[in-house]
Design an enzyme around this catalytic site. Sequence first.
Site, PDB file in Angstrom:
ATOM      1  N   TYR A 183      -1.289  -0.411  10.430  1.00  0.00           N
ATOM      2  CA  TYR A 183      -1.284  -0.588   9.057  1.00  0.00           C
ATOM      3  C   TYR A 183      -0.182  -0.067   8.091  1.00  0.00           C
ATOM      4  O   TYR A 183       0.381  -0.786   7.277  1.00  0.00           O
ATOM      5  CB  TYR A 183      -2.533   0.034   8.364  1.00  0.00           C
ATOM      6  CG  TYR A 183      -3.039  -0.242   7.041  1.00  0.00           C
ATOM      7  CD1 TYR A 183      -3.402  -1.480   6.982  1.00  0.00           C
ATOM      8  CD2 TYR A 183      -2.888   0.707   6.138  1.00  0.00           C
ATOM      9  CE1 TYR A 183      -3.797  -1.889   5.484  1.00  0.00           C
ATOM     10  CE2 TYR A 183      -3.235   0.031   4.612  1.00  0.00           C
ATOM     11  CZ  TYR A 183      -3.497  -0.730   4.189  1.00  0.00           C
ATOM     12  OH  TYR A 183      -3.911  -1.338   3.124  1.00  0.00           O
ATOM     13  N   SER A 218       0.893  -1.421   0.059  1.00  0.00           N
ATOM     14  CA  SER A 218       0.142   0.008  -0.009  1.00  0.00           C
ATOM     15  C   SER A 218       0.824   1.355  -0.106  1.00  0.00           C
ATOM     16  O   SER A 218       2.062   1.207   0.465  1.00  0.00           O
ATOM     17  CB  SER A 218      -0.901  -0.077   1.176  1.00  0.00           C
ATOM     18  OG  SER A 218      -1.385   1.087   1.411  1.00  0.00           O
TER      19      SER A 218
END
Length: 258
Positions: free
Chosen positions: A137, A111
């Site tokens: 994350y 990501s």
Amino acid sequence: MIMHGRNPEKTKSAYEEVKAESGNEKVDYLTADFLSLAEVKTFADRIKQKYGYLDVLINNAGAQFTNKRETTVEGHEKTMVINVFAPHLLTTLLLDLLRKSASARVVTVASAAHKMGGKPDLDDIELKENYSMAKAYGLSKLYVIWIMRHFVSEMKKAGVNNIAFYTVHPGSAQTSLGRESTGALGTKIIYFLWKVMMNSVEAGAAPSIRAAVSPELEGVTGIYYGLKGEEKPSEKYYSVENEQKVWDYSSKVIERYL
């Protein structure tokens, strides 16, 4: 094509849709909850029992959780399990099948958020201190980039030349990734406003598909792909030593399941 899902009903529905739309009967599906490393092990064993080789492995399972730190039944922080330890374990367990392919590829979805987790504390990889959803994350996606980069050097040391490794980022795509992290009212509002600017699922999948099947990547390894092609991941906190620390920590976590 072998499909993976967590929910049996949803996975079967997706499997039937793929078969119907593609006209391809050579489709299979298996279910497992990748929040359990034991289930990752069982999943890999089932694949090895059914198939003699693999050409492509796409590590796409991932999740965001809440701002309350939670651990799995195996005692590890959830974000790191599904985003880092599970793909590390699954890739390791399936290496023998990948080695039997004439030309195999491992594609791992990272990501752009890997740039947003802040400075890693490699003495506290599972964030027992200073945990937040965004930090967990972002760092998990940074760590999995380093893990897959390390696989490249491990394969070179082992004399394995037929497996290429790629990491990709899909941009912000309209998936259910944030279904748990958007539970609070404030994050629900932010997510609602942001959703109109998100990419379609098809656009988000494009980098993974390109890395998996593009002929132009034959013989190339270690590339990071985004929506517009090859990109450079952030090197702000990268060093060979830091990569090794993350690899060693993750290797210790997954060791008992090998």
